[in-house]
Scaffold this motif. Structure first.
Motif, PDB file in Angstrom:
ATOM      1  N   LYS A  27       0.928  -1.313   0.053  1.00 38.07           N
ATOM      2  CA  LYS A  27      -0.104  -0.151   0.045  1.00 38.07           C
ATOM      3  C   LYS A  27       0.852   1.202   0.169  1.00 38.07           C
ATOM      4  O   LYS A  27       0.404   2.280  -0.360  1.00 38.07           O
TER       5      LYS A  27
ATOM      6  N   SER B 156      -4.794   1.595  -6.781  1.00 31.96           N
ATOM      7  CA  SER B 156      -4.818   1.484  -5.330  1.00 31.96           C
ATOM      8  C   SER B 156      -3.775   2.581  -4.702  1.00 31.96           C
ATOM      9  O   SER B 156      -3.704   3.109  -3.661  1.00 31.96           O
ATOM     10  N   HIS B 157      -3.060   2.912  -5.685  1.00 29.52           N
ATOM     11  CA  HIS B 157      -1.906   4.256  -5.470  1.00 29.52           C
ATOM     12  C   HIS B 157      -2.396   5.438  -5.887  1.00 29.52           C
ATOM     13  O   HIS B 157      -1.709   6.639  -5.674  1.00 29.52           O
TER      14      HIS B 157
END
Length: 215
Positions: A21, A59-60
């Motif tokens: 993450k 997700s980034h």
């Protein structure tokens, strides 16, 4: 000239600081700015911020937008699924084709640390000049400081021209990460560079290559 920064990696080799993450390009490793911020800062004297694109995974994307508030939000390209370097470049090229298919694009990893930034920018400008003039695919080699097994290598061929006072060579071969004995041979030979993973070409040129070799 456009810049495409590849920022889809998970930074697994930098674990445990780098996590899925929060990969290493989002971290402050050397200095007060994160690696991705330094990468963008480094090329802004050469390429306008409106022409800098970052390719990442969903997700980034929000973290990148927060770290790069001056970058147009539409310049953060989200891959539907990560498929490594070639599809990342192909996706970005399709975006840039709509703007100017005959302009040049510089492809950069998100996680480099580079000293001598003015020399680096001059090298990119020279490579862009050559790519525009000859429709070549150009990569940048790094002169080795020792026999390193952690990098791939580029074998230098004959000189094909100069641009910006820099010699430009044919690539004789790409070599994967060698064992210690082979790395020592490469280093002593003097005709091998570390593979930087940086590329410069016209948008139309790389799309034609993808069409022919990776349809």
């Amino acid at each position: 000239m456009y810049a495409v920064i590849m920022a889809g990696g998970r930074g697994t080799r930098f674990w445990p600081l780098s996590r899925e993450k929060k990969p290493k390009h989002l971290l402050k490793i050397a200095g007060k700015r994160s690696i991705i911020q330094q990468t963008v800062d480094r090329i802004k004297p050469l390429i306008d911020e409106d022409n800098i694109y970052v390719v990442t995974v969903a997700s980034h994307a929000e973290d990148l937008a927060a770290q790069l508030p001056d970058l147009p939000r539409e310049n953060i390209i989200v891959e539907p699924v990560g498929r490594n370097t070639a599809p990342c470049i192909g996706l970005a090229s399709l975006y840039l084709k709509k703007k100017d298919p005959d302009d040049t694009m510089v492809v950069l990893p998100a996680d480099h640390l580079i000293a001598g930034e003015s020399d680096f920018l001059e090298t990119l400008a020279a490579a862009g000049e050559m790519a525009k003039k000859t429709s070549s695919l150009i990569t940048i080699g790094i002169t080795p400081s020792g026999p390193e097994t952690g990098y791939g290598y580029i074998e230098k061929g004959k000189t094909v021209g100069t641009a910006g006072g820099r010699d430009i060579y044919d690539v004789e071969s790409f070599r994967e990460k060698p064992d210690a004995e082979t790395a020592n041979v490469f280093f002593k030979d003097g005709g091998f560079f570390w593979n930087s993973g940086m590329f410069i070409w016209k948008v139309s040129t790389i799309l034609e290559e993808i069409k022919g070799l990776l349809p």
